[in-house]
Design an enzyme around this catalytic site. Structure first.
Site, mmCIF file in Angstrom:
data_model
loop_
_atom_site.group_PDB
_atom_site.id
_atom_site.type_symbol
_atom_site.label_atom_id
_atom_site.label_comp_id
_atom_site.label_asym_id
_atom_site.label_seq_id
_atom_site.Cartn_x
_atom_site.Cartn_y
_atom_site.Cartn_z
ATOM 1 N N LYS A 50 78.237 129.162 162.931
ATOM 2 C CA LYS A 50 78.248 127.932 162.435
ATOM 3 C C LYS A 50 77.467 127.045 163.123
ATOM 4 O O LYS A 50 77.378 127.209 164.563
ATOM 5 C CB LYS A 50 79.780 127.314 161.781
ATOM 6 C CG LYS A 50 80.595 127.596 163.269
ATOM 7 C CD LYS A 50 80.532 126.104 164.078
ATOM 8 C CE LYS A 50 81.664 126.073 165.254
ATOM 9 N NZ LYS A 50 81.229 125.248 166.156
ATOM 10 N N ASP A 100 88.372 125.972 165.426
ATOM 11 C CA ASP A 100 87.402 125.855 164.250
ATOM 12 C C ASP A 100 87.631 127.343 163.512
ATOM 13 O O ASP A 100 86.938 127.493 162.432
ATOM 14 C CB ASP A 100 85.918 125.944 164.806
ATOM 15 C CG ASP A 100 85.551 126.883 165.892
ATOM 16 O OD1 ASP A 100 86.266 127.625 166.269
ATOM 17 O OD2 ASP A 100 84.335 126.778 166.197
#
Length: 178
Positions: free
Chosen positions: A9, A134
C-alpha cells in the site's frame, strides 16, 4: 493448500493530528492498495504453526506478524488446527509499504478459509487492529480507504476512483516505521 496475495500500500496523504494518551498519534491518511504483492502459501498440518520465507533476512519466529496473526486467530477462535505457511517476499522490508501488515491480514483471511472458521471480516478486523494500525486496511476489498485513529479505522472508498500511476523507488536502507 491455499495461496493468498498480500498487496503493498501507499499512503497518498498523511496528516498527523496529535499525540494520543496511548502513545500513538491520531492521524488521517488515504491508503491505496498497489499491485506489488507478497505471496503466502498455507498448507494444513496436524498441529502448530510453522513459517518459512524465501528472504533469509526476515525472522520467521513468534515476533513475525504472520505468526502473531495465526496465534491471535487460534486464541480468539479456540482452533487447534495447524498450518505450514511459506512467504514469498516481494514487498521490500521496512519500506513503509505495509508488507508485514498485509502479510498478517492475508494470514487471517487465508487461515479463516483454510480452517473453515467462518469469521466475518468485521470479526477479523477486530483481531487485525490488535496486530497493527494498518492491518485492517488490508482486509478491505476496496483499493482506496481513508484511515483514521491510529489508521485502524478504515472507511473504504468504493466509488469511481481515478487511475493513478506511480514510480516506486526503494533505497537500500531500511527504516523502522515506528
Amino acid at each position: 493448500m491455499l495461496k493468498a496475495l498480500a498487496p503493498a500500500k501507499l499512503n497518498l496523504y498523511l496528516r498527523v493530528l496529535g499525540r494520543r494518551a496511548d502513545g500513538y498519534h491520531e492521524l488521517e491518511t488515504l491508503f491505496e492498495r498497489i499491485d506489488l504483492a507478497d505471496e503466502l502459501t498455507l498448507t494444513p498440518q496436524a498441529g502448530g504453526i510453522t513459517l518459512t520465507c524465501d528472504d533469509s533476512s526476515l525472522s520467521c519466529g513468534p515476533e513475525n506478524l504472520v505468526m502473531k496473526a495465526a496465534a491471535i486467530l487460534q486464541q480468539t477462535t479456540g482452533s487447534t488446527q495447524g498450518a505450514a505457511i511459506h512467504l514469498d517476499k516481494r514487498i521490500p522490508i521496512a519500506s513503509g509499504l505495509g508488507g508485514g501488515s498485509s502479510d498478517a491480514a492475508a494470514t487471517l483471511l487465508g487461515l479463516n478459509r483454510l480452517w473453515n472458521l467462518h469469521r466475518s471480516r468485521q470479526q477479523l478486523g477486530e483481531m487485525a487492529s490488535r496486530l497493527g494500525s494498518d492491518v485492517p486496511f488490508f482486509l478491505e476489498e476496496a483499493a482506496f480507504a481513508i484511515g483514521r485513529g491510529r489508521g485502524e479505522q478504515c472507511e473504504p472508498l468504493n466509488g469511481a476512483m481515478p487511475t493513478l500511476w506511480h514510480v516506486l523507488v526503494v533505497p537500500n536502507a531500511r527504516l523502522s516505521t515506528k
